[in-house]
Write a protein that holds these residues in place. Structure first.
Motif, mmCIF file in Angstrom:
data_model
loop_
_atom_site.group_PDB
_atom_site.id
_atom_site.type_symbol
_atom_site.label_atom_id
_atom_site.label_comp_id
_atom_site.label_asym_id
_atom_site.label_seq_id
_atom_site.Cartn_x
_atom_site.Cartn_y
_atom_site.Cartn_z
ATOM 1 N N GLY A 7 1.145 -1.137 0.012
ATOM 2 C CA GLY A 7 0.078 0.026 -0.115
ATOM 3 C C GLY A 7 0.855 1.150 -0.052
ATOM 4 N N VAL A 8 -0.006 2.311 -0.375
ATOM 5 C CA VAL A 8 0.806 3.620 -0.362
ATOM 6 C C VAL A 8 -0.086 4.664 0.170
ATOM 7 N N GLY A 21 11.745 2.276 -4.525
ATOM 8 C CA GLY A 21 11.761 1.197 -3.459
ATOM 9 C C GLY A 21 10.675 0.181 -3.453
ATOM 10 N N MET A 129 -1.605 -1.499 9.588
ATOM 11 C CA MET A 129 -0.763 -1.954 8.820
ATOM 12 C C MET A 129 -0.795 -3.622 8.642
ATOM 13 N N GLY A 144 9.623 -0.449 0.668
ATOM 14 C CA GLY A 144 11.211 0.167 1.022
ATOM 15 C C GLY A 144 11.682 -0.292 2.378
ATOM 16 N N GLN A 147 9.877 0.340 6.047
ATOM 17 C CA GLN A 147 8.937 -0.364 6.489
ATOM 18 C C GLN A 147 9.169 -1.735 7.099
ATOM 19 N N GLY A 180 17.586 1.133 -4.330
ATOM 20 C CA GLY A 180 16.200 1.788 -4.395
ATOM 21 C C GLY A 180 15.497 1.401 -3.049
ATOM 22 N N ARG A 182 16.121 2.280 -0.271
ATOM 23 C CA ARG A 182 16.190 3.420 0.752
ATOM 24 C C ARG A 182 16.938 4.731 -0.142
HETATM 25 P P1 TYM Z 1 4.470 5.369 2.194
HETATM 26 O O1 TYM Z 1 3.279 5.622 1.548
HETATM 27 O O2 TYM Z 1 5.284 6.202 3.347
HETATM 28 O O3 TYM Z 1 5.250 4.841 1.161
HETATM 29 C C1 TYM Z 1 5.091 4.133 0.016
HETATM 30 C C2 TYM Z 1 6.190 3.224 -0.119
HETATM 31 O O4 TYM Z 1 7.124 3.615 -0.490
HETATM 32 C C3 TYM Z 1 8.421 3.355 0.307
HETATM 33 N N1 TYM Z 1 9.414 4.345 0.232
HETATM 34 C C4 TYM Z 1 10.460 4.377 0.176
HETATM 35 N N2 TYM Z 1 11.237 3.512 -0.506
HETATM 36 C C5 TYM Z 1 12.720 3.679 -0.785
HETATM 37 N N3 TYM Z 1 13.119 4.965 -0.461
HETATM 38 C C6 TYM Z 1 12.525 6.024 0.252
HETATM 39 N N4 TYM Z 1 12.854 7.270 0.423
HETATM 40 C C7 TYM Z 1 11.094 5.799 0.395
HETATM 41 N N5 TYM Z 1 10.155 6.558 0.985
HETATM 42 C C8 TYM Z 1 9.067 5.625 1.141
HETATM 43 C C9 TYM Z 1 7.767 2.746 1.413
HETATM 44 O O5 TYM Z 1 8.626 1.810 2.338
HETATM 45 C C10 TYM Z 1 6.508 2.220 0.988
HETATM 46 O O6 TYM Z 1 6.930 0.705 0.568
HETATM 47 N N6 TYM Z 1 3.272 2.094 6.031
HETATM 48 C C11 TYM Z 1 3.202 2.214 4.491
HETATM 49 C C12 TYM Z 1 2.005 2.171 3.730
HETATM 50 C C13 TYM Z 1 1.271 0.797 4.084
HETATM 51 C C14 TYM Z 1 1.650 -0.356 3.724
HETATM 52 C C15 TYM Z 1 0.705 -1.438 4.262
HETATM 53 C C16 TYM Z 1 2.516 -0.892 3.033
HETATM 54 C C17 TYM Z 1 -0.074 0.749 4.827
HETATM 55 N N7 TYM Z 1 -0.227 -0.656 5.101
HETATM 56 C C18 TYM Z 1 0.719 -2.593 4.029
HETATM 57 C C19 TYM Z 1 2.692 -2.136 2.787
HETATM 58 C C20 TYM Z 1 1.627 -3.182 3.463
HETATM 59 C C21 TYM Z 1 3.678 3.849 4.205
HETATM 60 O O7 TYM Z 1 3.824 4.552 4.851
HETATM 61 O O8 TYM Z 1 4.118 3.837 2.927
#
Ligand code: TYM
Length: 326
Positions: A7-8, A21, A129, A144, A147, A180, A182
């Motif tokens: 999810g995003v 990521g 989550m 990414g 998480q 990717g 991070r």
């Molecule tokens: P969110 O919305 O902050 O980010 C979405 C996805 O992008 C990845 N990400 C990154 N990857 C690499 N470098 C970065 N700087 C970077 N910033 C963000 C995040 O790891 C994510 O995969 N908690 C989650 C949303 C969520 C979720 C879930 C994900 C809610 N329920 C269930 C997986 C399964 C979040 O805040 O993503």
């Protein structure tokens, strides 16, 4: 076939960190797995949102999923608040988790630092989550690196429930990419690229114009020794740019270092800007078409129906195993 869920949050400014990521993985995985991709609007209200903006951002993320290549014929795309099982399971899992483990979450610690009191939703965020993931008997969660801790607590809760009650949940694994996982902020390579940072040049949003992309990369923070080499400790800025270059081009970091041996940062940044601009051209074009199409909402309605069918089965199992209802 494995089940994939991710999810995003619809909080605007979806950037290349999110893409490199997570979103990139969504597309790759849909070829051989049963994929479910959610727009997690209930997570986004853990901090106050403007209601009109939130609705817009929900459709933006849905369109972006498809713009990067998620195919609604292969994958389920839906909005979290459309399937009530998320909130329902979240409560059940709240009763199977501990304040101690939630207090150790770095995301919560960061967001609540220096405050006497923090929103409860931020504290219980990882439980919602976990509910998202466990509701669909998920095997793989592409995300990414940031998480990782959330996936760990999800696994801990699932294992705990499986021990205490009948085997109820599939225990999922996180999936993280090498290049990717991070992506760091362009203006400060010691903190991760984020949607909410004030400085727009700290990130490259997927919908940024070409001029903005170039400007952000050209002015990105590096160092003064002038050598292009991968060294996270000594050269976090250059290393971050190398990671972005590698993720977009498919070339390994070692290959890129050899290619730019003896070159200055200016040339390297210019070419990185071009590669990034080119990678985002089709995404922007697709986004504009999909976002305006009448089909978008129908895809989400259909996605929610399909997601709900799976969620209801899990909730029935959960209620049976916990002895809820009669
Ligand atoms: P969110 O919305 O902050 O980010 C979405 C996805 O992008 C990845 N990400 C990154 N990857 C690499 N470098 C970065 N700087 C970077 N910033 C963000 C995040 O790891 C994510 O995969 N908690 C989650 C949303 C969520 C979720 C879930 C994900 C809610 N329920 C269930 C997986 C399964 C979040 O805040 O993503």
């Amino acid at each position: 076939m494995k089940r994939v869920f991710s999810g995003v949050q619809p909080t605007g400014n979806i950037h290349i960190g999110n893409y490199l990521g997570a979103l990139r993985q969504f597309v790759e995985l849909q070829e051989e797995n049963e994929c479910i991709y959610c727009i997690v609007d209930m997570h986004s209200i853990t901090v106050p949102q403007d209601p009109k903006e939130l609705r817009k951002h929900i459709l933006d993320v849905a369109a972006l999923y498809m713009a990067v290549g998620v195919d609604p014929k292969k994958s389920i795309i839906f909005v979290q608040s459309d399937v009530s099982g998320h909130a329902e399971l979240s409560w059940v899992l709240t009763c199977c988790s501990y304040t101690g483990e939630l207090s150790r979450m770095t995301q919560f610690k960061d967001k609540s630092r220096g405050k006497e009191s923090a929103p409860t939703g931020l504290f219980t965020y990882p439980i919602l989550m976990a509910a998202d993931i466990l509701l669909y008997d998920t095997d793989i969660v592409p995300v990414g690196n940031d998480q990782k801790q959330h996936i760990e607590i999800c696994r801990d809760i699932a294992i705990r429930v499986n021990h205490k009650y009948k085997n109820t949940f599939v225990v999922p694994d996180g999936r993280f990419l090498k290049a990717g996982a991070r992506i760091m902020a362009l203006d400060d390579p010691t903190s991760k690229m984020s949607k909410s940072a004030e400085n727009i040049h700290s990130r490259i949003s997927l919908l940024d114009e070409e001029g903005k992309i170039k400007k952000s990369i050209m002015r990105s923070t590096t160092d003064s020794d002038g050598e292009i080499r991968f060294d996270l400790e000594e050269k976090p800025g250059v290393s971050n740019l190398l990671n972005i270059y590698s993720a977009f081009s498919g070339e390994s970091v070692d290959e890129i270092v050899v290619k730019y041996a003896g070159c200055g940062y200016g040339d390297f940044k210019k070419e990185l800007a071009t590669i990034t601009q080119e990678a985002l051209v089709p995404i922007k074009k697709n986004f504009n078409e999909i976002r305006q199409s009448e089909e978008l909402k129908n895809i989400l309605i259909n996605g929610a129906e399909r997601a709900n069918t799976i969620a209801e089965k899990t909730m029935k199992r959960v209620k049976d195993n916990f002895g809820l209802g009669f």
